[in-house]
Structure formats: structure tokens, C-alpha cells
Design an enzyme around this catalytic site. Structure first.
Site, PDB file in Angstrom:
ATOM      1  N   HIS A   1      71.844  34.992 -20.428  1.00 37.76           N
ATOM      2  CA  HIS A   1      70.962  33.854 -20.682  1.00 37.76           C
ATOM      3  C   HIS A   1      70.831  33.605 -22.188  1.00 37.76           C
ATOM      4  CE1 HIS A   1      67.347  31.349 -19.827  1.00 37.76           C
ATOM      5  NE2 HIS A   1      66.921  31.849 -20.972  1.00 37.76           N
ATOM      6  N   GLU A   2      70.585  34.672 -22.930  1.00 43.92           N
ATOM      7  CA  GLU A   2      70.395  34.538 -24.375  1.00 43.92           C
ATOM      8  C   GLU A   2      71.694  34.160 -25.094  1.00 43.92           C
ATOM      9  OE1 GLU A   2      67.497  34.370 -25.744  1.00 43.92           O
ATOM     10  OE2 GLU A   2      66.461  34.959 -23.913  1.00 43.92           O
TER      11      GLU A   2
ATOM     12  N   HIS B   1      71.780  30.439 -25.267  1.00 44.19           N
ATOM     13  CA  HIS B   1      70.990  29.898 -26.379  1.00 44.19           C
ATOM     14  C   HIS B   1      71.721  30.114 -27.708  1.00 44.19           C
ATOM     15  CE1 HIS B   1      67.660  29.185 -23.739  1.00 44.19           C
ATOM     16  NE2 HIS B   1      67.353  30.463 -23.575  1.00 44.19           N
TER      17      HIS B   1
END
Length: 197
Positions: A25-26, A29
Site C-alpha cells: 500500500h505504501e 503512495h
């Protein structure tokens, strides 16, 4: 002792899987922020306190932290400060901010798609054909098939659930031929039956 060991293994697996999901997920980003030329101050695996700095070259610090339940990306201006810096998150247009924020969720969707595609291609379960009625005078009755039986293979060939032809396709291809059907009865016994389709 076995129950305790099983609990420990379950907790370790949970933390490991959660960690992988959060890091993926990170990464979403992180990559989109870099592509949008937003300054990434830190990419951390786990939550602080910091255990070790893995790399400190360039403008991003890569860290390993003590709490192994996830990770984070720290962007310049993510708290609304540094709005005058053109490379800060706060100075970006709203569409750029939204893309950076949504990228994490998009990575989780892509990961789920990749996992399910891998399961479908590599670990597709086999399927059979269970029937609950045998027509009088049919080849099935002649072969001794009973209601509740399940056909699991035709001439030794098994059929996967997600990939390739179905067992019905295998039966249709051999119409008029004499084949060996592998049959599972309701009581769990398996037998082979020779029948002309």
C-alpha cells in the site's frame, strides 16, 4: 503446548501478512509521489521507534522500525506546512493529491488481482459433476451410476475449476465413444465405470 505453538504461528503469520499488505500500500503512495515530483522524506517499514536506517542517500531515508505492523511514507508538507515549497504535498493541485492518496488502495487492488490470478493459474481446484437423478434406460443407468454420484474424471483426465474445458466438454468430445468414468459415490468410495457415451 500444541495449541500455544499454533497460536504463536497464527500471530506471526498475521503480522507478516499485514506487514506485506501495508508495505505494498505504501509503495503505491511512494511511487506516485515520486512520479509527481513530491519530496518523500522517509519510507519506513514498521512503525517507530526507529530500529535501523537502511539507506540514507538522496532526499529519502529508508528505515526499519520496531513495531512490525505496517509501514509509512512521510511526504514533505503532508501536514499542511511547507505550502510554499513547490515539491511539497501541500503545494500540489487537488488532483495530484488525490492520485497520491488513492494509489495505496490501487496497489492493494492490484495485489488482490495478482493473488487471485495466481491461484487460478497455479492452484485451480479440480471439479466434478454431481447428479441427483438417473434417467431410466439411459447409458448412466446401464453403467450402474446412482443418484448422488459425482463424475470426477473421464479416461483419467481431471478438469480444473478456473482453467480450461469443463467435464461436460470432456463428455461431449467423446460422444459415441467408450470411456472410463471415475465416479465418487455419496459414501466417499471411488470406482471406475466403463460406459459408451
Amino acid at each position: 503446548m500444541t495449541g500455544f505453538l499454533q497460536s504463536v504461528i497464527t500471530i506471526v503469520l498475521f503480522i507478516g501478512i499485514l506487514g506485506v499488505l501495508v508495505v505494498i500500500h505504501e509503495i503505491g503512495h511512494f511511487v506516485t509521489a515520486r512520479l509527481a515530483n513530491v519530496r518523500v522524506l522517509e519510507f519506513g517499514v514498521g512503525f517507530p521507534p526507529r530500529a535501523k536506517v537502511l539507506r540514507n542517500k538522496g532526499e529519502t531515508i529508508y528505515t526499519l522500525n520496531w513495531l512490525p505492523i505496517g509501514g509509512f511514507v512521510k511526504l514533505e508538507g503532508e501536514d499542511g506546512d511547507s505550502a510554499e515549497d513547490p515539491r511539497s504535498f501541500a503545494a500540489q493541485r487537488w488532483i495530484t493529491k488525490m492520485v497520491i492518496l488513492i494509489a495505496g488502495v490501487a496497489m492493494n487492488v492490484l495485489l488482490a488481482f495478482a493473488i487471485f490470478t495466481g491461484i487460478a493459474l497455479l492452484a485451480s481446484p479440480y471439479m466434478g459433476l454431481r447428479f441427483f437423478e438417473v434417467q431410466p434406460g439411459s447409458p448412466a443407468e446401464t453403467a450402474g451410476l446412482q443418484p448422488g454420484d459425482a463424475l470426477v474424471a473421464v479416461d483419467g483426465e481431471r478438469y480444473q475449476f478456473f482453467v480450461g474445458p469443463t467435464i461436460l466438454d470432456g463428455l461431449r468430445e467423446r460422444a459415441g465413444e467408450t470411456v472410463v468414468l471415475t465416479v465418487d459415490a455419496e459414501d466417499g468410495t471411488r470406482r471406475e465405470v466403463t460406459v459408451t457415451l
